[in-house]
Scaffold this motif. Sequence first.
Motif, PDB file in Angstrom:
ATOM      1  N   MET A 224       0.762  -1.194   0.048  1.00 17.44           N
ATOM      2  CA  MET A 224       0.331  -0.032  -0.172  1.00 17.44           C
ATOM      3  C   MET A 224       0.874   1.396  -0.071  1.00 17.44           C
ATOM      4  SD  MET A 224      -2.695  -0.862   2.803  1.00 17.44           S
ATOM      5  CE  MET A 224      -3.701  -2.215   2.813  1.00 17.44           C
ATOM      6  N   LEU A 225       2.251   1.457   0.195  1.00 16.99           N
ATOM      7  CA  LEU A 225       2.927   2.382   0.226  1.00 16.99           C
ATOM      8  C   LEU A 225       2.661   2.876  -0.654  1.00 16.99           C
ATOM      9  CD1 LEU A 225       5.980   0.755   2.436  1.00 16.99           C
ATOM     10  CD2 LEU A 225       3.781   2.279   2.910  1.00 16.99           C
ATOM     11  N   PRO A 226       3.064   2.634  -1.599  1.00 21.92           N
ATOM     12  CA  PRO A 226       3.145   3.758  -3.151  1.00 21.92           C
ATOM     13  C   PRO A 226       2.103   4.752  -3.539  1.00 21.92           C
ATOM     14  CG  PRO A 226       3.413   1.309  -3.511  1.00 21.92           C
ATOM     15  CD  PRO A 226       3.582   1.144  -2.767  1.00 21.92           C
ATOM     16  N   ALA A 227       0.745   3.961  -2.337  1.00 18.62           N
ATOM     17  CA  ALA A 227      -0.719   4.590  -3.088  1.00 18.62           C
ATOM     18  C   ALA A 227      -0.574   5.763  -2.188  1.00 18.62           C
ATOM     19  CB  ALA A 227      -2.228   3.646  -3.119  1.00 18.62           C
ATOM     20  N   LEU A 228      -0.086   5.280  -1.057  1.00 19.90           N
ATOM     21  CA  LEU A 228       0.469   6.055   0.815  1.00 19.90           C
ATOM     22  C   LEU A 228       1.076   7.037  -0.428  1.00 19.90           C
ATOM     23  CD1 LEU A 228       0.562   5.289   3.845  1.00 19.90           C
ATOM     24  CD2 LEU A 228       1.951   7.035   2.512  1.00 19.90           C
ATOM     25  N   ARG A 229       1.878   6.709  -0.882  1.00 16.20           N
ATOM     26  CA  ARG A 229       2.954   8.384  -0.651  1.00 16.20           C
ATOM     27  C   ARG A 229       2.583   8.873  -1.977  1.00 16.20           C
ATOM     28  NH1 ARG A 229       7.268   7.621   2.479  1.00 16.20           N
ATOM     29  NH2 ARG A 229       7.831   6.088   3.362  1.00 16.20           N
ATOM     30  N   GLU A 230       1.694   8.794  -2.670  1.00 13.33           N
ATOM     31  CA  GLU A 230       0.428   9.490  -3.621  1.00 13.33           C
ATOM     32  C   GLU A 230       0.032  10.734  -3.250  1.00 13.33           C
ATOM     33  OE1 GLU A 230      -1.363   7.464  -6.635  1.00 13.33           O
ATOM     34  OE2 GLU A 230       0.048   6.725  -7.717  1.00 13.33           O
ATOM     35  N   VAL A 231      -0.596  10.161  -2.098  1.00 10.49           N
ATOM     36  CA  VAL A 231      -1.118  10.838  -1.558  1.00 10.49           C
ATOM     37  C   VAL A 231      -0.867  12.217  -0.466  1.00 10.49           C
ATOM     38  CG1 VAL A 231      -3.563  11.395   0.576  1.00 10.49           C
ATOM     39  CG2 VAL A 231      -3.237   9.687  -1.897  1.00 10.49           C
ATOM     40  N   LEU A 232       0.940  11.019   0.042  1.00 11.68           N
ATOM     41  CA  LEU A 232       0.953  11.917   1.187  1.00 11.68           C
ATOM     42  C   LEU A 232       2.856  11.778   0.678  1.00 11.68           C
ATOM     43  CD1 LEU A 232      -0.370  10.322   4.111  1.00 11.68           C
ATOM     44  CD2 LEU A 232      -1.025  12.151   3.820  1.00 11.68           C
ATOM     45  N   PRO A 233       3.322  11.924   0.197  1.00  9.53           N
ATOM     46  CA  PRO A 233       4.339  12.077  -0.539  1.00  9.53           C
ATOM     47  C   PRO A 233       5.092  12.747   0.930  1.00  9.53           C
ATOM     48  CG  PRO A 233       3.782  14.721  -1.339  1.00  9.53           C
ATOM     49  CD  PRO A 233       2.589  13.153  -0.737  1.00  9.53           C
ATOM     50  N   LYS A 234       5.585  13.552   1.679  1.00  9.91           N
ATOM     51  CA  LYS A 234       6.317  13.351   2.464  1.00  9.91           C
ATOM     52  C   LYS A 234       6.276  12.786   3.539  1.00  9.91           C
ATOM     53  CE  LYS A 234       7.523  18.366   1.246  1.00  9.91           C
ATOM     54  NZ  LYS A 234       7.421  19.542   1.623  1.00  9.91           N
ATOM     55  N   ALA A 235       5.173  11.824   4.084  1.00 14.00           N
ATOM     56  CA  ALA A 235       5.436  10.483   5.061  1.00 14.00           C
ATOM     57  C   ALA A 235       6.206  10.182   5.516  1.00 14.00           C
ATOM     58  CB  ALA A 235       4.268  10.075   4.171  1.00 14.00           C
ATOM     59  N   ARG A 236       6.758  10.204   6.695  1.00 16.53           N
ATOM     60  CA  ARG A 236       7.824   8.932   7.234  1.00 16.53           C
ATOM     61  C   ARG A 236       6.803   7.671   7.962  1.00 16.53           C
ATOM     62  NH1 ARG A 236      10.806   9.896  13.037  1.00 16.53           N
ATOM     63  NH2 ARG A 236      11.787   8.338  13.479  1.00 16.53           N
ATOM     64  N   VAL A 237       6.981   6.599   7.884  1.00 17.44           N
ATOM     65  CA  VAL A 237       6.343   5.874   8.236  1.00 17.44           C
ATOM     66  C   VAL A 237       7.304   5.361   8.785  1.00 17.44           C
ATOM     67  CG1 VAL A 237       5.054   3.968   7.221  1.00 17.44           C
ATOM     68  CG2 VAL A 237       5.352   5.196   5.598  1.00 17.44           C
ATOM     69  N   VAL A 238       6.652   4.566   9.968  1.00 15.67           N
ATOM     70  CA  VAL A 238       7.129   4.452  11.475  1.00 15.67           C
ATOM     71  C   VAL A 238       6.244   3.412  12.133  1.00 15.67           C
ATOM     72  CG1 VAL A 238       7.912   4.705  13.918  1.00 15.67           C
ATOM     73  CG2 VAL A 238       8.425   6.509  12.447  1.00 15.67           C
ATOM     74  N   THR A 239       7.370   1.983  12.011  1.00 17.94           N
ATOM     75  CA  THR A 239       6.322   0.588  11.977  1.00 17.94           C
ATOM     76  C   THR A 239       6.697   0.893  12.829  1.00 17.94           C
ATOM     77  OG1 THR A 239       6.610  -0.113   9.768  1.00 17.94           O
ATOM     78  CG2 THR A 239       6.360  -2.144  11.799  1.00 17.94           C
ATOM     79  N   LEU A 240       5.514   0.347  14.735  1.00 20.63           N
ATOM     80  CA  LEU A 240       5.780  -0.061  16.004  1.00 20.63           C
ATOM     81  C   LEU A 240       5.313  -1.680  15.893  1.00 20.63           C
ATOM     82  CD1 LEU A 240       3.489   2.565  17.817  1.00 20.63           C
ATOM     83  CD2 LEU A 240       5.861   2.975  16.868  1.00 20.63           C
ATOM     84  N   LYS A 241       6.626  -2.146  16.704  1.00 18.92           N
ATOM     85  CA  LYS A 241       6.440  -3.612  16.852  1.00 18.92           C
ATOM     86  C   LYS A 241       5.864  -4.421  17.823  1.00 18.92           C
ATOM     87  CE  LYS A 241      11.325  -3.945  15.985  1.00 18.92           C
ATOM     88  NZ  LYS A 241      13.073  -3.827  15.900  1.00 18.92           N
ATOM     89  N   GLN A 242       5.210  -5.712  17.648  1.00 21.38           N
ATOM     90  CA  GLN A 242       4.450  -6.109  18.917  1.00 21.38           C
ATOM     91  C   GLN A 242       3.428  -5.191  19.147  1.00 21.38           C
ATOM     92  OE1 GLN A 242       6.865  -6.920  21.914  1.00 21.38           O
ATOM     93  NE2 GLN A 242       7.638  -8.452  21.145  1.00 21.38           N
TER      94      GLN A 242
END
Length: 268
Positions: A224-242
Amino acid sequence: MTDAETLDLHFLDMACEAQREATPLVVIHGLMGSADNWRSHLKVWQRTRRVIAVDLRNHGRSPHGDDMRYATMSQDVLALMDRLSITQAHILGHSMGGKVAISLARLAPERVVSLMVGDIAPVTYRHGHDDVFAALERVREGTPKNRREADDLLAEHVDARPTRLFLATNLVRNDDGVMGLRVGLDEIKRGYSDIIGPPAGEVPFEGPTLVLRGSESHYVTDDMLPALREVLPKARVVTLKQAGHWLHAEQPEAFQQAVDAFIAHHDR
């Protein structure tokens, strides 16, 4: 924008405890949630800034209305900001509230200092709440006299107790002593195709954006990240473990730290 009439949303207004008030933070809950779900986080954030947590239409103590389009829901929030004389704010939304936040940022970017999105992507999702709707319908039909009876009714359709406890936040006792629903279930069901659809807006939001996702969640997958970056090009994506979809409740400290650091970096 839409031509729909805005609703006067219920909200929690947490005054800043610091001597110098920073840019306000507006918090938007997800489907079947409310501002009350965020109280523990709000108490932390209000140490440094004013915090506004909203009840979206058909949720919490806010009025009910048939229109669940994201443009309309974001207009409700913007109208509340106007009422409170908040010209600009940090905007944080989780799940459905994340799509409201994205819509607000795309439609009124001048009002958004920074955007934070909790475990949702700007895409269309499959139907996935039939069990929740059935559980709440069962409670409405079963007219339970207390929360234990209500939980038994919810359990006929929802096995996970944490989910049932979350759904139970939508129960209130009426004048007849029966546990009823405060959530606008019929309006939400009628608007469900809009809820699972994409956020409103035609152009990308070019401002600073943080997307927090849970490592155990399927709501923001790598594909989904390509679609996300089309809408939010400057997005920093952070994954929270567990953490799953309710990452702010499952990993509250990690969630809090990520939000605090991002806001501090982009504060005005």
